[in-house]
Design a protein around this motif. Structure first.
Motif, PDB file in Angstrom:
ATOM      1  N   SER A  40       2.610  -2.827   5.292  1.00  0.00           N
ATOM      2  CA  SER A  40       3.534  -3.328   4.283  1.00  0.00           C
ATOM      3  C   SER A  40       2.689  -3.948   3.188  1.00  0.00           C
ATOM      4  O   SER A  40       2.012  -4.948   3.412  1.00  0.00           O
ATOM      5  CB  SER A  40       4.475  -4.364   4.893  1.00  0.00           C
ATOM      6  N   LEU A  41       2.727  -3.324   2.009  1.00  0.00           N
ATOM      7  CA  LEU A  41       1.895  -3.792   0.904  1.00  0.00           C
ATOM      8  C   LEU A  41       2.687  -4.710  -0.006  1.00  0.00           C
ATOM      9  O   LEU A  41       3.821  -4.406  -0.360  1.00  0.00           O
ATOM     10  CB  LEU A  41       1.362  -2.601   0.105  1.00  0.00           C
ATOM     11  N   MET A  42       2.097  -5.812  -0.392  1.00  0.00           N
ATOM     12  CA  MET A  42       2.715  -6.749  -1.315  1.00  0.00           C
ATOM     13  C   MET A  42       1.691  -7.091  -2.376  1.00  0.00           C
ATOM     14  O   MET A  42       0.615  -7.598  -2.059  1.00  0.00           O
ATOM     15  CB  MET A  42       3.167  -8.004  -0.569  1.00  0.00           C
ATOM     16  N   GLY A  43       2.024  -6.798  -3.620  1.00  0.00           N
ATOM     17  CA  GLY A  43       1.105  -7.061  -4.707  1.00  0.00           C
ATOM     18  C   GLY A  43       1.296  -8.444  -5.307  1.00  0.00           C
ATOM     19  O   GLY A  43       2.053  -9.272  -4.808  1.00  0.00           O
ATOM     20  N   PRO A  48       4.332  -6.259  -8.099  1.00  0.00           N
ATOM     21  CA  PRO A  48       4.907  -6.632  -6.803  1.00  0.00           C
ATOM     22  C   PRO A  48       4.996  -5.483  -5.801  1.00  0.00           C
ATOM     23  O   PRO A  48       5.039  -5.724  -4.601  1.00  0.00           O
ATOM     24  CB  PRO A  48       6.292  -7.165  -7.162  1.00  0.00           C
ATOM     25  N   ASP A  49       5.009  -4.232  -6.274  1.00  0.00           N
ATOM     26  CA  ASP A  49       5.107  -3.094  -5.360  1.00  0.00           C
ATOM     27  C   ASP A  49       3.743  -2.578  -4.918  1.00  0.00           C
ATOM     28  O   ASP A  49       3.662  -1.603  -4.180  1.00  0.00           O
ATOM     29  CB  ASP A  49       5.891  -1.961  -6.021  1.00  0.00           C
ATOM     30  N   ALA A  50       2.682  -3.220  -5.362  1.00  0.00           N
ATOM     31  CA  ALA A  50       1.310  -2.862  -4.990  1.00  0.00           C
ATOM     32  C   ALA A  50       0.987  -1.410  -5.336  1.00  0.00           C
ATOM     33  O   ALA A  50       0.298  -0.718  -4.606  1.00  0.00           O
ATOM     34  CB  ALA A  50       1.066  -3.142  -3.509  1.00  0.00           C
ATOM     35  N   ILE A  51       1.499  -0.954  -6.467  1.00  0.00           N
ATOM     36  CA  ILE A  51       1.229   0.414  -6.908  1.00  0.00           C
ATOM     37  C   ILE A  51      -0.259   0.564  -7.177  1.00  0.00           C
ATOM     38  O   ILE A  51      -0.868  -0.258  -7.841  1.00  0.00           O
ATOM     39  CB  ILE A  51       2.059   0.744  -8.167  1.00  0.00           C
ATOM     40  N   GLY A  52      -0.845   1.625  -6.636  1.00  0.00           N
ATOM     41  CA  GLY A  52      -2.275   1.875  -6.799  1.00  0.00           C
ATOM     42  C   GLY A  52      -3.137   1.174  -5.764  1.00  0.00           C
ATOM     43  O   GLY A  52      -4.361   1.243  -5.835  1.00  0.00           O
ATOM     44  N   ALA A  53      -2.519   0.523  -4.798  1.00  0.00           N
ATOM     45  CA  ALA A  53      -3.283  -0.187  -3.768  1.00  0.00           C
ATOM     46  C   ALA A  53      -4.059   0.799  -2.908  1.00  0.00           C
ATOM     47  O   ALA A  53      -3.649   1.934  -2.716  1.00  0.00           O
ATOM     48  CB  ALA A  53      -2.341  -1.006  -2.890  1.00  0.00           C
TER      49      ALA A  53
END
Length: 66
Positions: A40-43, A48-53
Motif C-alpha cells: 500500500s503506497l502513500m505519497g 498522495p497516490d504515490a504516482i511514479g513510486a
C-alpha cells in the motif's frame, strides 16, 4: 464488474453487480500456487497516490525492483 483479490489469498477474484439483486462474488479457489506480496503506497501531500513510486523487494531466493 470488479476484479481483485477480495479474500487476500493471492488469487484474483471477480465481483459482479446484478440488477435488482445482491452482488455476486466469484472466488478463485485454485489454491496458493505462488507467493505474493501486497503493498500500500502513500505519497506526500503533493503526490498522495504515490504516482511514479518505485518498490524494491528482496527474498531469500532473489531480489528485484518493480
Amino acid at each position: 464488474m470488479a476484479i481483485g483479490d477480495f479474500d487476500n489469498d493471492g488469487a484474483v477474484d471477480v465481483l459482479i453487480a446484478v440488477n435488482d439483486g445482491p452482488p455476486l462474488l466469484l472466488r478463485n479457489r485454485a489454491g496458493k500456487q505462488n507467493h505474493w506480496l501486497g503493498v500500500s503506497l502513500m505519497g506526500k501531500k503533493s503526490n498522495p497516490d504515490a504516482i511514479g513510486a518505485r518498490v524494491t523487494y528482496q527474498s531469500a531466493i532473489s531480489s528485484a525492483a518493480a
